[in-house]
Design a protein around this motif. Structure first.
Motif, PDB file in Angstrom:
ATOM      1  N   ILE A  39      70.512  42.659 110.200  1.00 36.24           N
ATOM      2  CA  ILE A  39      71.498  42.456 109.133  1.00 36.24           C
ATOM      3  C   ILE A  39      72.450  43.643 109.166  1.00 36.24           C
ATOM      4  CG2 ILE A  39      71.850  42.065 106.678  1.00 36.24           C
ATOM      5  CD1 ILE A  39      70.189  39.887 108.142  1.00 36.24           C
ATOM      6  N   ASP A  40      73.712  43.366 109.435  1.00 38.24           N
ATOM      7  CA  ASP A  40      74.708  44.420 109.583  1.00 38.24           C
ATOM      8  C   ASP A  40      75.618  44.501 108.373  1.00 38.24           C
ATOM      9  OD1 ASP A  40      73.674  44.897 112.085  1.00 38.24           O
ATOM     10  OD2 ASP A  40      75.305  43.913 113.167  1.00 38.24           O
ATOM     11  N   GLY A  41      75.527  45.615 107.669  1.00 41.49           N
ATOM     12  CA  GLY A  41      76.433  45.893 106.561  1.00 41.49           C
ATOM     13  C   GLY A  41      77.661  46.626 107.072  1.00 41.49           C
ATOM     14  N   ILE A  42      78.498  47.045 106.171  1.00 38.25           N
ATOM     15  CA  ILE A  42      79.755  47.703 106.543  1.00 38.25           C
ATOM     16  C   ILE A  42      79.498  49.012 107.288  1.00 38.25           C
ATOM     17  CG2 ILE A  42      80.021  48.946 104.372  1.00 38.25           C
ATOM     18  CD1 ILE A  42      83.060  48.253 104.618  1.00 38.25           C
ATOM     19  N   ALA A  43      78.370  49.661 107.042  1.00 37.18           N
ATOM     20  CA  ALA A  43      78.062  50.925 107.704  1.00 37.18           C
ATOM     21  C   ALA A  43      77.959  50.770 109.217  1.00 37.18           C
ATOM     22  CB  ALA A  43      76.763  51.500 107.161  1.00 37.18           C
ATOM     23  N   HIS A  44      77.648  49.579 109.689  1.00 31.75           N
ATOM     24  CA  HIS A  44      77.517  49.369 111.129  1.00 31.75           C
ATOM     25  C   HIS A  44      78.868  49.476 111.849  1.00 31.75           C
ATOM     26  CE1 HIS A  44      73.283  48.172 111.732  1.00 31.75           C
ATOM     27  NE2 HIS A  44      73.364  47.926 110.436  1.00 31.75           N
ATOM     28  N   ASP A  45      79.965  49.428 111.101  1.00 36.77           N
ATOM     29  CA  ASP A  45      81.296  49.535 111.703  1.00 36.77           C
ATOM     30  C   ASP A  45      81.846  50.955 111.651  1.00 36.77           C
ATOM     31  OD1 ASP A  45      81.307  46.797 112.188  1.00 36.77           O
ATOM     32  OD2 ASP A  45      82.187  46.352 110.221  1.00 36.77           O
ATOM     33  N   MET A  46      81.111  51.888 111.064  1.00 38.99           N
ATOM     34  CA  MET A  46      81.620  53.238 110.834  1.00 38.99           C
ATOM     35  C   MET A  46      81.026  54.258 111.800  1.00 38.99           C
ATOM     36  SD  MET A  46      81.479  53.398 106.729  1.00 38.99           S
ATOM     37  CE  MET A  46      82.453  52.346 105.723  1.00 38.99           C
ATOM     38  N   GLY A  47      81.811  55.290 112.072  1.00 36.96           N
ATOM     39  CA  GLY A  47      81.338  56.412 112.876  1.00 36.96           C
ATOM     40  C   GLY A  47      80.827  55.987 114.232  1.00 36.96           C
ATOM     41  N   ASP A  48      79.668  56.555 114.602  1.00 40.35           N
ATOM     42  CA  ASP A  48      79.097  56.220 115.907  1.00 40.35           C
ATOM     43  C   ASP A  48      78.098  55.068 115.817  1.00 40.35           C
ATOM     44  OD1 ASP A  48      77.044  57.527 114.609  1.00 40.35           O
ATOM     45  OD2 ASP A  48      76.541  58.834 116.295  1.00 40.35           O
ATOM     46  N   ASN A  49      78.047  54.391 114.678  1.00 40.02           N
ATOM     47  CA  ASN A  49      77.111  53.279 114.510  1.00 40.02           C
ATOM     48  C   ASN A  49      77.334  52.130 115.496  1.00 40.02           C
ATOM     49  OD1 ASN A  49      75.624  54.562 112.555  1.00 40.02           O
ATOM     50  ND2 ASN A  49      76.766  53.654 110.863  1.00 40.02           N
ATOM     51  N   PRO A  50      78.585  51.750 115.804  1.00 38.43           N
ATOM     52  CA  PRO A  50      78.755  50.689 116.809  1.00 38.43           C
ATOM     53  C   PRO A  50      78.144  51.073 118.162  1.00 38.43           C
ATOM     54  CG  PRO A  50      80.777  50.926 115.559  1.00 38.43           C
ATOM     55  CD  PRO A  50      79.870  52.079 115.163  1.00 38.43           C
ATOM     56  N   SER A  51      78.293  52.323 118.544  1.00 35.67           N
ATOM     57  CA  SER A  51      77.710  52.788 119.799  1.00 35.67           C
ATOM     58  C   SER A  51      76.186  52.761 119.721  1.00 35.67           C
ATOM     59  CB  SER A  51      78.207  54.209 120.103  1.00 35.67           C
ATOM     60  OG  SER A  51      77.528  54.735 121.215  1.00 35.67           O
ATOM     61  N   HIS A  52      75.655  53.171 118.586  1.00 34.02           N
ATOM     62  CA  HIS A  52      74.204  53.145 118.378  1.00 34.02           C
ATOM     63  C   HIS A  52      73.677  51.710 118.456  1.00 34.02           C
ATOM     64  CE1 HIS A  52      70.280  54.322 116.801  1.00 34.02           C
ATOM     65  NE2 HIS A  52      70.390  53.328 115.939  1.00 34.02           N
ATOM     66  N   ASP A  53      74.408  50.773 117.858  1.00 39.64           N
ATOM     67  CA  ASP A  53      74.011  49.363 117.908  1.00 39.64           C
ATOM     68  C   ASP A  53      74.031  48.836 119.344  1.00 39.64           C
ATOM     69  OD1 ASP A  53      73.604  49.272 115.185  1.00 39.64           O
ATOM     70  OD2 ASP A  53      75.494  48.261 114.734  1.00 39.64           O
ATOM     71  N   GLU A  54      75.031  49.243 120.129  1.00 37.90           N
ATOM     72  CA  GLU A  54      75.097  48.821 121.525  1.00 37.90           C
ATOM     73  C   GLU A  54      73.905  49.362 122.313  1.00 37.90           C
ATOM     74  OE1 GLU A  54      78.850  49.806 123.333  1.00 37.90           O
ATOM     75  OE2 GLU A  54      79.971  48.738 121.776  1.00 37.90           O
ATOM     76  N   GLN A  55      73.543  50.617 122.063  1.00 43.09           N
ATOM     77  CA  GLN A  55      72.386  51.218 122.736  1.00 43.09           C
ATOM     78  C   GLN A  55      71.103  50.493 122.338  1.00 43.09           C
ATOM     79  OE1 GLN A  55      72.476  55.351 121.692  1.00 43.09           O
ATOM     80  NE2 GLN A  55      74.255  55.789 122.982  1.00 43.09           N
ATOM     81  N   ARG A  56      70.979  50.185 121.062  1.00 41.29           N
ATOM     82  CA  ARG A  56      69.797  49.469 120.580  1.00 41.29           C
ATOM     83  C   ARG A  56      69.703  48.089 121.226  1.00 41.29           C
ATOM     84  NH1 ARG A  56      67.093  48.251 115.216  1.00 41.29           N
ATOM     85  NH2 ARG A  56      68.335  49.814 114.198  1.00 41.29           N
ATOM     86  N   ASP A  57      70.819  47.370 121.251  1.00 40.56           N
ATOM     87  CA  ASP A  57      70.827  46.038 121.853  1.00 40.56           C
ATOM     88  C   ASP A  57      70.496  46.110 123.341  1.00 40.56           C
ATOM     89  OD1 ASP A  57      71.443  45.006 119.378  1.00 40.56           O
ATOM     90  OD2 ASP A  57      73.519  44.513 119.863  1.00 40.56           O
ATOM     91  N   ALA A  58      70.995  47.130 124.040  1.00 43.19           N
ATOM     92  CA  ALA A  58      70.694  47.287 125.467  1.00 43.19           C
ATOM     93  C   ALA A  58      69.204  47.568 125.667  1.00 43.19           C
ATOM     94  CB  ALA A  58      71.542  48.405 126.067  1.00 43.19           C
TER      95      ALA A  58
END
Length: 123
Positions: A39-58
């Motif tokens: 579940i992605d809230g607005i925080a997932h679009d801020m700072g380095d969170n998108p990069s962190h999400d990409e690393q997690r998904d990988a």
């Protein structure tokens, strides 16, 4: 709200909440379908969170777990619709994997008619 629906094992599919996976904690996880539900809230679009999400998904993908990302707004606005979509995806994945439905949904096996039960009717 979404957890209240998924925790009931809809259609026999079991979900775990806050499930550890390597260095990550998954919002929800269906082990049988190798599916993480995030579940992605607005925080997932801020700072380095998108990069962190990409690393997690990988990392998840490398470990044969697919991530389904759902916006927090959608989960709040229509938890029932989102839950049904998650269940539909789980069922589609299980079918693609060639896995049988959960045991609670399989047809019950009946006793064989060759074990002598029908013999007494013939006598």
């Amino acid at each position: 709200m979404l957890w209240q629906l998924l925790r009931t094992s809809p259609n026999g599919h079991k979900f775990r909440k806050q499930h550890p996976a390597g260095p990550y904690i998954l919002d929800f996880f269906c082990a049988r379908a190798n599916l993480a539900v995030e579940i992605d809230g607005i925080a997932h679009d801020m700072g380095d969170n998108p990069s962190h999400d990409e690393q997690r998904d990988a990392w998840l993908c490398a470990n044969r777990i697919d991530a389904l990302r759902i916006s927090a707004r959608d989960a709040l606005d229509s938890a029932e619709t989102v839950a049904q979509s998650v269940v539909d995806i789980v069922e589609s994945r299980l079918k693609a994997f060639g896995k049988a439905p959960p045991s609670s949904l399989r047809d019950a096996t009946s006793p064989s008619q060759v074990d002598g039960e029908d013999q007494k009717d013939r006598l």
